[in-house]
Design a protein around this motif. Structure first.
Motif: not given
Ligand code: FES
Ligand code: FES
Lengths: 171, 752
Positions: B722-747
């Motif tokens: 659950x960690x990764x999906x909750x994290x990218x959903x939180x970032x989307x909720x804050x920024x509107x950016x969808x992260x579909x590729x892990x790890x997010x450091x790469x983005x």
């Protein structure tokens, strides 16, 4: 011969001066509480106290600590007793696999010696040991608990050095 | 009890050993199997005067009580949780000085983890197939830790063991004290009577061993439990805090030598030439061992060995196949596009659902190879005696595979395996490579124990990775935001066939790997049409079991995508899930608990974000809400709230720790985790290039456990997906950016 004091016992060692302290402790002296995990000073599993300062034993060599006083996890408390930090660690049930924990306990001991009531931010700044099991929440709680215990009772088990805490976690 | 090792002759398992599958066939007669004691209820007196009352309990005359837990303690708390079961029935204080909890050194059939192999709870199995399965797995000595099965497998068996021992001891105590058993009171490790008579277990154990174990026992009423369900302190904590706990690297048998290894930098490469120079003359060097794909130096000190092995001049031949992670991902994507499914399951007419929908969402997700990075690098200590008996001390998830790995190295007559504590495992210690290297080294210096320890870099580059994978997620929504259709297609190299070929020497069909769709099969969201499909391929690089296995990527794909669907429908992510979960289901209950515990109130904004994820794995359902604040590309992890239904909770403080630790493991992967394989070689090495989440980055994690009287589920792994999906959903909720590729450091994201 290189001489140094480890956990209160003086040793004369016929060992290469460039051998990292970690391997002197583990393989020459059988003090296996100090752990190897990265060997490049990045994880803190090998943290020991050298003249009261937290150092990563994998990146300091024997000749650099000649005539120093080294304290390892085994030497924090007299046999059969706990320091406040260790007691807090038990009360908070911090360890999972436990491999990183001696290094964390030594680092926390140093932090509290220099800063008896650290804030969360100060803990974050001072403790950068890696715990792959993710015990960080309980580490924070245990440090606060140890700080309270020390404040409430006796002097710390490890004499407080004069220097600031920031050096506790070399990169 | 005869020990039997796993050999190709008798072992015919369809696909996965560690991770679970069905036993497909066997080469042992049923007559023999009938004699296999899978129950372990017998008693025996050992040479040292101690007494085994059942396979799990040993009692010494001095009243030392040893509880055998046939699972590797690698941090998950299994030694404590399982000792609680025995302790509950036997009336023990498991934290007392006279109680020892250890991994057994004998692979009794009763210890075999047939729950893992048959993938079913013992309480639910019955009939001839179970009988056969239990006995086959028992006969093979499948002692193994994995799949979060220890408690699931042991919950009834180890309470029964405690109850049987209690019964036998009660009879013996009554005879010893000359009183009726009804007058006995059970105390800690002994009995007393109202008139002051006392007897310790240790004094009557030999007498008890002569009694026949009761055929049936009554287990304690859960209402009277004193240990089960309580936050009992871990039995291993004092030693771990004192620094005296013995991990694999800490064993120090008499005359121990130390070996350092240099393995081929590319997967599959071999040693072409070796020039020793003057290395042999260096201080402390005992032997230089050339193997097909590695060279080791044996010395009297680990550092001397390491310096020496690094000084050797080795040239490596080119491997037959050059694995490459980027090429693999490109290939997976191409196969996805070509719809080259190796499996497909449908409910309803998905294409029609798409055609008639108001809105279609179609996205591709991607996750990389990952290394386990247990803090204690891989190691094993092996003594290969002149008479070809072998003694192994090793932190391993399988003593069975350890034994067969040693037998694969040389003419071992008998292999004794002593399982130590492990500084993490996460699936990596289900492998056998560290055992076979150590055994090959030991064979070269017969008669002396050698500890072969990998460097951190070797550990990271040593393969058995969580496979890289790609997913195509598709949804069709109607005008009210209801899912018309939901489809998940997962493309991944086959983990089970890679594991089996490497560790068991068997090939299995990569097109039938259940791991690929783990966590996708039977997904909980209701839709008129549902489709799941897999694109399995051969793995170019060695891949293996990694904490939460297939769930580690599939939980991300499904839950991150559900968040996208909710956003597309313009519906709150918790509400969107509520709309699509069966009422009263476990998922629905966990969701409600999570919503309440986290004070969920919809989306963030203005740099604050909240993300939610919900996933079932290993018989537990876990939900998480991550709170972040984001400024630019710097993410601060403010807080995590977890709600979990893990069935009956045996020890809430252990479960809390596993949820927290599992989640941090998932966060590390989501933020930093990535192994690149270029021209056959893993690029990351130490913690500077393969980063771990640190204390300053780690959020506080609050855990809420649902009350349940169901049988216990797994806890070691379910916190991770659950960690990764909750994290990218939180970032989307804050920024509107969808992260579909892990790890997010790469983005470009960093953690502040
Ligand atoms: S082993 Fe010394 S810092 Fe990691
Ligand atoms: S407790 Fe396992 S690495 Fe920290």
């Amino acid at each position: 011969m290189i001489s140094l004091t480890i956990n209160g016992t003086r040793h004369e060692l016929d060992v290469e001066g460039e051998m990292p302290l970690l391997w002197v402790l583990r393989d020459e002296l059988g003090l296996t509480g100090t752990k190897y995990s990265c060997g490049i000073g990045r994880c803190g599993a090998c943290t020991v106290l050298v003249d009261g300062e937290a150092k990563r034993a994998c990146t300091i060599v024997l000749e650099d600590v000649a005539d120093s006083e080294v304290t390892t996890i085994e030497g924090l408390a007299p046999a059969g007793t706990w320091t406040a930090v260790q007691e807090a660690w038990i009360a908070e049930q911090v360890p999972q696999c436990g491999y990183c924990q001696p290094g964390l306990i030594v680092a926390a001991t140093r932090l509290l010696a220099a800063n008896p009531r650290p804030s969360d931010a100060e803990i974050d700044a001072a403790i950068d040991n890696i715990c792959r099991c993710g015990t960080y929440d309980r580490v924070r709680r245990a440090i606060h608990r140890a700080a309270e215990m020390q404040a409430a009772s006796a002097p710390p088990a490890v004499p407080a050095p004069a220097a600031p805490a920031s050096e506790g976690a070399p990169q | 009890m005869t020990k039997r090792s796993l050999t190709r002759r008798v072992f015919l398992i369809g696909s996965a050993a560690i991770g679970g599958t069905a036993v497909a066939g066997l080469g042992i007669g049923v007559g023999y199997l009938a004699m296999v004691d899978v129950d372990g209820h017998g008693a025996r007196v050992l040479g040292d005067g101690s007494v085994d009352l059942t396979a799990w309990i040993n009692i010494s005359p001095d009243n030392t009580i040893t509880i055998y837990v046939p699972f590797l303690e690698m941090g998950q708390g299994t030694h404590t949780g399982l000792a609680q079961l025995v302790g509950e029935e036997l009336g023990l204080d498991i934290n007392a000085d006279n109680i020892r909890v250890v991994h057994p050194s004998e692979d009794l059939a009763a210890f075999a983890n047939w729950t893992m192999i048959l993938d079913e709870r013992p309480e639910r199995l019955s009939g001839p197939l179970q009988w056969l399965g239990k006995r086959v797995v028992g006969a093979l000595g499948v002692v193994a830790t994995g799949g979060s099965t220890a408690m699931v497998a042991s919950f009834t068996a180890m309470r029964e063991a405690g109850a049987i021992a209690r019964e036998m001891l009660t009879e013996a105590a009554a005879a010893e004290l000359g009183v009726h058993r009804d007058r006995l009171m059970l105390g800690y490790a002994g009995f007393g009577t109202a008139d002051g008579k006392e007897v310790k277990f240790g004094e009557i154990a030999a007498r008890a061993a002569k009694l026949a174990p009761p055929a049936t026992v009554t287990l304690k009423d859960p209402a009277k439990w004193e240990l089960i369900g309580k936050p009992v302190p871990r039995v291993d904590v004092p030693a771990k805090v004192a620094g005296t706990a013995v991990f694999g690297t800490d064993v120090r048998p008499e005359g121990l030598l130390f070996a350092a290894l240099r393995r081929a930098p590319q997967f599959g490469a071999k040693v072409a030439s070796l020039s020793e120079g003057d290395v042999r003359k260096r201080r402390g060097i005992v032997e230089i061992v050339r193997m097909d794909d590695a060279v080791a130096v044996v010395a009297d000190n680990s550092w001397r060995a390491r310096e020496a092995v690094d000084a050797l001049e080795i040239t490596w031949g080119a491997p037959a196949v050059l694995s490459d992670s980027a090429a693999l991902v490109a290939d997976l994507k191409a196969r996805l596009k070509a719809k080259a499914f190796t499996r497909e399951e449908k409910e309803g007419d998905f294409d029609r659902a798409l055609g008639g929908s108001m809105q279609m969402i179609n996205e591709v997700y991607e996750t990389p190879f990952l290394a386990h990075a247990a803090m204690e690098p891989m190691n094993a200590t092996v003594l290969w005696r002149a008479d070809d008996t072998v003694e192994v001390r090793v932190p391993t998830q399988s003593s069975m595979l350890t034994r067969s790995a040693v037998e694969g190295v040389g003419p071992a007559k008998r292999v004794d395996v002593h399982v130590t504590l492990a500084g993490g495992g996460f699936g990596r210690r289900a492998e056998t490579d560290f055992v076979s290297y150590a055994a090959r080294v030991a064979l070269a210096v017969k008669g002396r124990p050698v500890q072969t320890l990998w460097s951190r870099e070797e550990d990271t580059r040593g393969g058995a990775y969580r496979p890289a994978s790609v997913a195509m997620m598709t949804a069709a929504l109607d005008g009210r935001g209801q899912l018309e259709g939901l489809s998940a297609i997962i493309a991944a190299p086959s983990l089970s066939s890679s594991f089996m070929a490497r560790n068991v020497g068997l090939s299995s069909d990569p097109a039938s790997d259940r791991v690929t769709l783990e966590g996708i099969v039977g997904f909980p969201y209701l839709a008129k049409a549902r489709r799941i499909a897999a694109v399995d391929t051969e793995s170019p690089a060695p891949i293996g079991y990694w904490r939460s296995v297939g769930h580690s990527h599939n939980g991300f794909y499904m839950e991150a995508f559900i968040d996208e669907c909710a956003a597309a429908a313009g519906i709150d992510p918790a509400e969107f899930r509520r709309m699509h979960l069966a009422e009263g289901s476990r998922h629905a209950r966990v969701l409600e608990k999570l919503v309440a515990a986290s004070g969920w109130s919809g989306r963030g904004g203005n740099g604050r974000g909240r993300g939610l994820a919900l996933h079932e794995s290993f018989r537990s359902v876990v939900g998480a809400v991550v709170d972040v604040s984001v400024s630019g590309t710097t993410v601060k992890l403010e807080k995590v709230t977890i709600a979990a239904d893990c069935g009956r909770i045996i020890n809430p403080q252990l479960v809390e720790a596993q949820m927290q630790g599992g989640f941090v493991f998932g966060l590390t992967a989501a933020i930093y985790g990535k192994i690149d394989i270029v021209a056959g070689a893993a690029q990351q090495g130490n913690f500077d290039s393969y980063r771990m989440l640190r204390l300053a980055e780690a959020p506080p994690i609050e855990v809420h456990l649902l009350d349940s009287e169901d049988l216990p589920g797994g806890v070691g792994e379910p916190g991770t997906p659950v960690a990764a999906p909750a994290l990218v959903a939180a970032i989307f909720s804050a920024t509107g950016e969808r992260l579909r590729k892990l790890p997010i450091a790469e983005a470009g994201y960093t953690i502040g």
